[in-house]
Write an enzyme that holds these catalytic residues in place. Structure first.
Site, PDB file in Angstrom:
ATOM      1  N   GLU A  46       8.352 -12.044  -2.134  1.00  0.00           N
ATOM      2  CA  GLU A  46       6.734 -11.446  -2.074  1.00  0.00           C
ATOM      3  C   GLU A  46       7.081 -10.212  -1.009  1.00  0.00           C
ATOM      4  O   GLU A  46       7.329 -10.526   0.152  1.00  0.00           O
ATOM      5  CB  GLU A  46       5.815 -12.437  -1.497  1.00  0.00           C
ATOM      6  CG  GLU A  46       4.446 -11.797  -1.675  1.00  0.00           C
ATOM      7  CD  GLU A  46       3.459 -12.660  -0.881  1.00  0.00           C
ATOM      8  OE1 GLU A  46       2.223 -12.461  -1.276  1.00  0.00           O
ATOM      9  OE2 GLU A  46       3.746 -13.634  -0.238  1.00  0.00           O
ATOM     10  N   GLU A  71       6.860  -9.434   5.660  1.00  0.00           N
ATOM     11  CA  GLU A  71       5.878  -8.674   6.191  1.00  0.00           C
ATOM     12  C   GLU A  71       6.230  -7.967   7.419  1.00  0.00           C
ATOM     13  O   GLU A  71       7.153  -8.337   8.227  1.00  0.00           O
ATOM     14  CB  GLU A  71       4.946  -9.860   6.627  1.00  0.00           C
ATOM     15  CG  GLU A  71       3.627  -9.452   7.463  1.00  0.00           C
ATOM     16  CD  GLU A  71       2.831  -8.302   6.652  1.00  0.00           C
ATOM     17  OE1 GLU A  71       2.645  -7.456   7.392  1.00  0.00           O
ATOM     18  OE2 GLU A  71       2.428  -8.659   5.410  1.00  0.00           O
ATOM     19  N   ASP A 120      -1.040  -1.526  -0.025  1.00  0.00           N
ATOM     20  CA  ASP A 120      -1.810  -0.119   0.292  1.00  0.00           C
ATOM     21  C   ASP A 120      -1.804   0.520  -0.900  1.00  0.00           C
ATOM     22  O   ASP A 120      -0.723   1.270  -1.271  1.00  0.00           O
ATOM     23  CB  ASP A 120      -1.234   0.472   1.594  1.00  0.00           C
ATOM     24  CG  ASP A 120      -2.180   1.432   2.223  1.00  0.00           C
ATOM     25  OD1 ASP A 120      -2.839   2.182   1.541  1.00  0.00           O
ATOM     26  OD2 ASP A 120      -2.025   1.466   3.404  1.00  0.00           O
ATOM     27  N   LYS A 124      -4.316   9.199  -1.390  1.00  0.00           N
ATOM     28  CA  LYS A 124      -4.360  10.605  -1.502  1.00  0.00           C
ATOM     29  C   LYS A 124      -3.150  11.000  -2.233  1.00  0.00           C
ATOM     30  O   LYS A 124      -1.800  10.469  -2.047  1.00  0.00           O
ATOM     31  CB  LYS A 124      -4.237  11.105   0.011  1.00  0.00           C
ATOM     32  CG  LYS A 124      -5.530  11.181   0.594  1.00  0.00           C
ATOM     33  CD  LYS A 124      -5.385  11.879   2.156  1.00  0.00           C
ATOM     34  CE  LYS A 124      -6.761  11.550   2.886  1.00  0.00           C
ATOM     35  NZ  LYS A 124      -6.595  12.090   4.081  1.00  0.00           N
ATOM     36  N   ASP A 156      -6.664  -4.661  -6.674  1.00  0.00           N
ATOM     37  CA  ASP A 156      -8.089  -4.487  -6.847  1.00  0.00           C
ATOM     38  C   ASP A 156      -8.516  -3.081  -6.821  1.00  0.00           C
ATOM     39  O   ASP A 156      -9.761  -2.695  -7.180  1.00  0.00           O
ATOM     40  CB  ASP A 156      -9.162  -5.312  -5.507  1.00  0.00           C
ATOM     41  CG  ASP A 156      -8.429  -4.166  -4.440  1.00  0.00           C
ATOM     42  OD1 ASP A 156      -7.459  -4.231  -3.782  1.00  0.00           O
ATOM     43  OD2 ASP A 156      -9.584  -3.485  -3.635  1.00  0.00           O
ATOM     44  N   THR A 193      -4.234 -14.637  -2.941  1.00  0.00           N
ATOM     45  CA  THR A 193      -3.911 -14.007  -1.533  1.00  0.00           C
ATOM     46  C   THR A 193      -5.286 -13.911  -0.838  1.00  0.00           C
ATOM     47  O   THR A 193      -6.472 -14.198  -1.414  1.00  0.00           O
ATOM     48  CB  THR A 193      -3.211 -12.550  -1.589  1.00  0.00           C
ATOM     49  OG1 THR A 193      -4.529 -11.585  -1.946  1.00  0.00           O
ATOM     50  CG2 THR A 193      -2.351 -12.488  -2.499  1.00  0.00           C
ATOM     51  N   GLU A 194      -5.174 -13.892   0.303  1.00  0.00           N
ATOM     52  CA  GLU A 194      -6.349 -13.553   1.468  1.00  0.00           C
ATOM     53  C   GLU A 194      -7.386 -12.512   0.673  1.00  0.00           C
ATOM     54  O   GLU A 194      -8.624 -12.661   0.646  1.00  0.00           O
ATOM     55  CB  GLU A 194      -6.157 -13.426   2.822  1.00  0.00           C
ATOM     56  CG  GLU A 194      -5.400 -14.509   3.314  1.00  0.00           C
ATOM     57  CD  GLU A 194      -3.757 -14.335   3.192  1.00  0.00           C
ATOM     58  OE1 GLU A 194      -2.984 -15.055   3.799  1.00  0.00           O
ATOM     59  OE2 GLU A 194      -3.527 -13.449   2.371  1.00  0.00           O
TER      60      GLU A 194
END
Length: 221
Positions: A46, A71, A120, A124, A156, A193-194
């Site tokens: 992941e 992470e 993320d 732009k 999302d 996920t959260e």
């Protein structure tokens, strides 16, 4: 989004040093399977594991698979480690690492699957190359995946999803399980996920696709 640094975490995370790698380097490149009790098991990675809801759930469901969660933020990784330890998961390794340098710690053909969840969007246009699904990243993932290895992507952000589908197609990654509303589809969604739980509860549809490693992969000389 970066969390405010919590100095106590620097010490607290050492309680999980048996499965948390704070400074992974080239010494583990090509040797990740050896870090698990069952080296012959599939290796799923992941990219951006957050606080660990997704990887801890997946590792609990798929005990015959080895998982690596990556992470960069230690303050987030700590909570993922705590979740995995509480669930007594022996098939998880967590890395504090910048995904941009993935090829320095993974060998060609080492991973069977990558998960990219709610990365993320870098909205732009001038920041497009920073998106984890930009073709420059896709080329790296292709080199690190086994033949027929896959990327499972969730977001999302409609703009990022459209961009991602375009990059996969341009780089000749065969696509399956493409949906603009995952939670109202028939596609299996074993873990959230959260962010996913938060967005879905607010009525935001979740976008999803699976891409298979292309037949032609460009390798560095």
């Amino acid at each position: 989004m970066r969390l405010r640094r919590k100095p106590w975490i620097d010490e607290a995370v050492t309680a999980y040093e048996s499965f948390v790698y704070l400074h992974p380097g080239e010494e583990v490149k090509g040797k990740w399977r050896e870090q698990f009790a069952t080296p012959s098991a599939p290796l799923w990675v992941e990219l951006g594991t957050g606080k660990g809801n997704f990887i801890s759930r997946m590792a609990d469901i798929h005990k015959n698979v080895n998982f690596i969660g990556i992470e960069v933020q230690l303050g987030v990784l700590y909570y993922a480690a705590r979740k995995c330890a509480a669930a007594e998961l022996c098939n998880v390794r967590l890395l504090r690492f910048d995904i941009s340098f993935l090829e320095s710690i993974f060998a060609e053909g080492e991973a069977d699957r990558f998960f990219i969840n709610f990365c993320d969007p870098w909205p732009k246009n001038r920041h497009a190359k920073r998106r984890l699904t930009h073709r420059s990243f896709l080329d790296r993932y292709a080199r690190l995946l086994t033949p027929h290895g896959t990327i499972h992507f969730k977001s999302d952000n409609a703009g990022l999803f459209t961009f991602t589908l375009g990059e996969f197609k341009a780089c000749r990654w065969p696509l399956t399980d493409v949906t603009y509303d995952l939670h109202n589809s028939l596609i299996l969604n074993e873990a959230v996920t959260e962010y996913e739980a938060k967005f879905s509860a607010a009525g935001q549809p979740i976008f999803h696709c699976v891409a298979e490693r292309p037949a032609e992969v460009h390798y560095d000389e």
